[in-house]
Scaffold this active site. Structure first.
Site, mmCIF file in Angstrom:
data_model
loop_
_atom_site.group_PDB
_atom_site.id
_atom_site.type_symbol
_atom_site.label_atom_id
_atom_site.label_comp_id
_atom_site.label_asym_id
_atom_site.label_seq_id
_atom_site.Cartn_x
_atom_site.Cartn_y
_atom_site.Cartn_z
ATOM 1 N N LYS A 87 18.349 34.384 86.133
ATOM 2 C CA LYS A 87 19.075 35.197 87.121
ATOM 3 C C LYS A 87 19.410 36.567 86.550
ATOM 4 O O LYS A 87 19.314 37.578 87.243
ATOM 5 C CB LYS A 87 20.388 34.520 87.540
ATOM 6 C CG LYS A 87 20.275 33.233 88.276
ATOM 7 C CD LYS A 87 21.613 32.819 88.901
ATOM 8 C CE LYS A 87 22.746 32.683 87.898
ATOM 9 N NZ LYS A 87 22.556 31.571 86.941
ATOM 10 N N GLY A 88 19.830 36.578 85.281
ATOM 11 C CA GLY A 88 20.215 37.840 84.662
ATOM 12 C C GLY A 88 19.060 38.816 84.571
ATOM 13 O O GLY A 88 19.227 40.011 84.831
ATOM 14 N N GLU A 103 33.022 24.568 89.642
ATOM 15 C CA GLU A 103 33.622 25.780 89.078
ATOM 16 C C GLU A 103 33.261 27.046 89.854
ATOM 17 O O GLU A 103 34.015 28.018 89.853
ATOM 18 C CB GLU A 103 33.180 25.962 87.618
ATOM 19 C CG GLU A 103 33.651 24.870 86.673
ATOM 20 C CD GLU A 103 32.655 23.719 86.568
ATOM 21 O OE1 GLU A 103 32.780 22.923 85.629
ATOM 22 O OE2 GLU A 103 31.758 23.635 87.431
ATOM 23 N N THR A 127 8.669 21.881 96.443
ATOM 24 C CA THR A 127 9.637 22.830 97.011
ATOM 25 C C THR A 127 10.953 22.166 97.393
ATOM 26 O O THR A 127 11.918 22.854 97.714
ATOM 27 C CB THR A 127 9.067 23.506 98.271
ATOM 28 O OG1 THR A 127 8.839 22.502 99.284
ATOM 29 C CG2 THR A 127 7.757 24.221 97.970
ATOM 30 N N CYS A 163 27.691 44.062 60.137
ATOM 31 C CA CYS A 163 29.035 43.492 60.188
ATOM 32 C C CYS A 163 29.282 42.602 58.961
ATOM 33 O O CYS A 163 29.458 43.102 57.865
ATOM 34 C CB CYS A 163 29.241 42.748 61.506
ATOM 35 S SG CYS A 163 30.985 42.422 61.875
ATOM 36 N N LEU A 164 29.252 41.280 59.127
ATOM 37 C CA LEU A 164 29.401 40.396 57.970
ATOM 38 C C LEU A 164 28.315 40.669 56.938
ATOM 39 O O LEU A 164 28.548 40.560 55.730
ATOM 40 C CB LEU A 164 29.359 38.933 58.413
ATOM 41 C CG LEU A 164 29.499 37.884 57.297
ATOM 42 C CD1 LEU A 164 30.857 37.982 56.621
ATOM 43 C CD2 LEU A 164 29.281 36.471 57.849
ATOM 44 N N GLY A 165 27.122 41.043 57.392
ATOM 45 C CA GLY A 165 26.036 41.385 56.472
ATOM 46 C C GLY A 165 26.392 42.548 55.571
ATOM 47 O O GLY A 165 26.024 42.577 54.389
ATOM 48 N N HIS A 190 28.000 47.155 65.023
ATOM 49 C CA HIS A 190 26.862 46.395 65.561
ATOM 50 C C HIS A 190 25.868 47.356 66.218
ATOM 51 O O HIS A 190 25.911 47.565 67.435
ATOM 52 C CB HIS A 190 27.346 45.354 66.568
ATOM 53 C CG HIS A 190 28.027 44.185 65.936
ATOM 54 N ND1 HIS A 190 27.368 43.020 65.607
ATOM 55 C CD2 HIS A 190 29.314 44.009 65.544
ATOM 56 C CE1 HIS A 190 28.224 42.171 65.049
ATOM 57 N NE2 HIS A 190 29.412 42.750 65.000
ATOM 58 N N GLU A 216 22.845 46.997 66.992
ATOM 59 C CA GLU A 216 21.903 46.361 67.919
ATOM 60 C C GLU A 216 22.329 46.475 69.372
ATOM 61 O O GLU A 216 21.499 46.384 70.291
ATOM 62 C CB GLU A 216 21.702 44.887 67.546
ATOM 63 C CG GLU A 216 22.880 43.953 67.842
ATOM 64 C CD GLU A 216 23.919 43.877 66.750
ATOM 65 O OE1 GLU A 216 24.712 42.920 66.752
ATOM 66 O OE2 GLU A 216 23.956 44.782 65.892
#
Length: 535
Positions: free
Chosen positions: A17-18, A150, A189, A381-383, A507, A509
């Site tokens: 969907k995204g 939900e 279908t 970050c942690l890297g 970050h 990326e």
């Protein structure tokens, strides 16, 4: 007047969907429309910030510091827009807002109910997204699957919106699955029919049905779906598995999906010029070279946990006509004895962000390998924090050096809590989040990548480099090439005597685009290609 498009899903989750919503957004933007897009998630968490990546995948951070669903990364990469906190709404956010209003007495003593109070709050989030961006079109993806308990308040709210603002201003797109049964040799279908029936029972008649399928959908099958689902045959759109995600907008355009949308919403805009996008897809399909990057992480079993990192590597590769192959390396399995076996066949090493102590020592071993063997390295970050710790341990000889997050009793806290985080108790939404400036030092790899004195990047961290160790590390060849403008916070580090060893606290990326790779990723991939060619 702003137009509203709602994208729902049926039969199963993870149908794309995204990607469908993002692809439609790209087509409408290329028609000259101002498009914004948002995701409604039906879970009760306020945001995904404290959720395990195994549960939710990557947490995508916006410029204004919202911790959001990974689909927002797809939205930004496809439509090339910067989203904000109004672009991701959860059930938790809705209920939290309504309960706060009730405590303030804004409902004047009335009984607070799902209808109208919750649904009104949902509708306000839809309208606000359009107002904040002055959008011509707002695309809203409803997470989950039709039939889930939900999702009901969200579906009721978007049903009401058509009554509120008129049918010419609202469109419903339903994404479903047509399964192929190998044993029978045929496609079915019926699941789609039942999904649409469920949606119609809630008062929503889809205007377009996007069917995800492995096999081509015949015209007879489209006619059948149109008949049973009460839509035009042309509004049954086939979504075949694609060789690259970036081909999806072109597939939808070939089936006139954007024209159907514009006709329904009475938008008189010229056809989308997808010349540049078509050229991008052709480039992606015909990459002539390869390079291999080791991604050393703790969530490698679920690759969605690093989806923006992988996309950023690919984007950088496109600039060099290169297909970037990611070798997934579980940090927990890396030791000094096997690191050569695990990463020795790669051209570059990347250590991404993360939290907690699991896999940390394996990442440090991989970083040491990259430093000692002159392998191009990018830490995120942690890297970046672990690259600092590795240098302190193995170059400065500070035995036991660590982060106070990983070992509160370390004798050398190379990484420590930000001062403003000392008294923070809540975990959710309390990190250093969003866009912050970074001042770059000239004649460094970082400056050469950006070619600008000050850049802005997105952050998500609570711990920071401990400045008391800066003088000793600088003397040993550790370069602090990027800092906050006041010089207090370390943003980028690199090594003096290394072809390309760079790590960032932020970050990078998150801002990469397929047609505009992020500068650090661009230069990291270039260094990796050079390393491969020199072997």
């Amino acid at each position: 007047m702003t137009k509203y498009i709602f994208v729902t899903g049926g039969v199963v989750s993870s149908l794309g969907k995204g990607i469908t919503a993002a692809s439609l957004g790209r087509l409408l933007k290329n028609r000259g429309l101002n498009v914004t897009i948002q995701k409604f998630d039906p879970y009760i968490n306020v945001d995904p910030g404290t959720m395990s990546p195994y549960q939710h995948g990557e947490v995508f951070v916006t410029d204004d510091g919202a911790e959001t669903d990974l689909d927002l990364g797809h939205y930004e990469r496809f439509i090339d827009i910067n989203l904000n906190k109004y672009s991701n709404v959860t059930t938790g956010k809705i209920y939290s807002s309504v309960l706060q209003k009730e405590r303030r007495g804004e409902y004047l003593g009335g009984t607070v109910q799902v209808i109208p109070h919750i649904t009104n709050e949902i509708k306000e989030r839809v309208y606000r997204s359009g107002r904040e961006t002055n959008a011509d079109v707002v695309i809203t993806e409803i997470g989950g699957t039709v039939g889930d308990i939900e999702s009901l308040p969200f579906l009721e709210a978007i049903r009401q919106i058509k009554s509120d603002i008129g049918r010419d201003n609202v469109m419903y797109i339903h994404c479903t699955l047509i399964p192929y049964l190998k044993a029978a040799g045929e496609m079915k279908t019926k699941p789609t029919q039942h999904s649409v029936k469920e949606l119609r029972s809630l008062g929503i008649q889809p205007n377009i049905i996007v069917v995800r399928t492995e096999m081509p959908v015949s015209q007879d099958m489209k006619d059948k779906l149109a008949l049973f689902c009460d839509i035009d045959t042309k509004a049954v759109i086939e979504a075949r598995d694609a060789d690259t995600l970036y081909a999806v907008p072109l597939s939808l355009q070939e089936q006139n999906m954007d024209q159907i949308v514009c006709d329904h919403l009475k938008l008189d805009n010229p056809a989308a010029d997808m010349t540049e996008w078509t050229a991008l897809v052709e480039k992606v399909r015909n990459l002539s070279k390869k390079t291999k990057i080791a991604l050393v992480g703790k969530y490698v079993e679920l690759q969605d946990a690093y989806i923006s990192v992988v996309e950023a590597l690919r984007h950088a590769g496109y600039s060099f006509d290169t297909d970037v192959e990611v070798k997934w390396v579980n940090a927990e399995h890396v030791t000094a004895e096997n690191v050569q076996e695990l990463v020795g066949d790669t051209d570059g090493i990347l250590v991404p962000g993360g939290f907690g102590d699991r896999g940390v020592e394996g990442k440090i071993v991989a970083i040491q390998y990259a430093r000692e063997n002159k392998v191009p390295f990018l830490g995120i970050c942690l890297g970046m924090q672990l690259a600092s710790i590795e240098f302190a341990r193995n170059v400065l000889g500070l035995e036991g050096a660590n982060s106070s997050e990983i070992n509160p009793d370390t004798p050398y806290a190379i990484i420590d809590l930000l001062p403003e985080q000392k008294d923070v108790e809540d975990l959710g939404g309390t990190l250093r989040l969003g866009l912050y400036p970074c001042k770059l030092s000239e004649e460094t790899n970082a400056y050469n990548a950006y070619n600008e004195p000050v850049v802005y990047e997105r952050h998500r961290h609570r711990y920071e480099f401990n400045n008391q160790f800066r003088p000793d590390m600088e003397k040993a060849g550790f370069v602090f090439s990027g800092t906050s403008p006041d010089g207090r916070l370390v943003e980028i580090i690199e090594l003096k005597d290394h072809p390309w060893f760079v790590a960032a606290q932020f970050h990078p990326e998150l801002v990469s685009r397929p047609n505009r790779p992020q500068p650090l990723f661009h230069d990291f991939v270039r260094a990796s290609i050079t390393n491969k060619e020199s072997k």
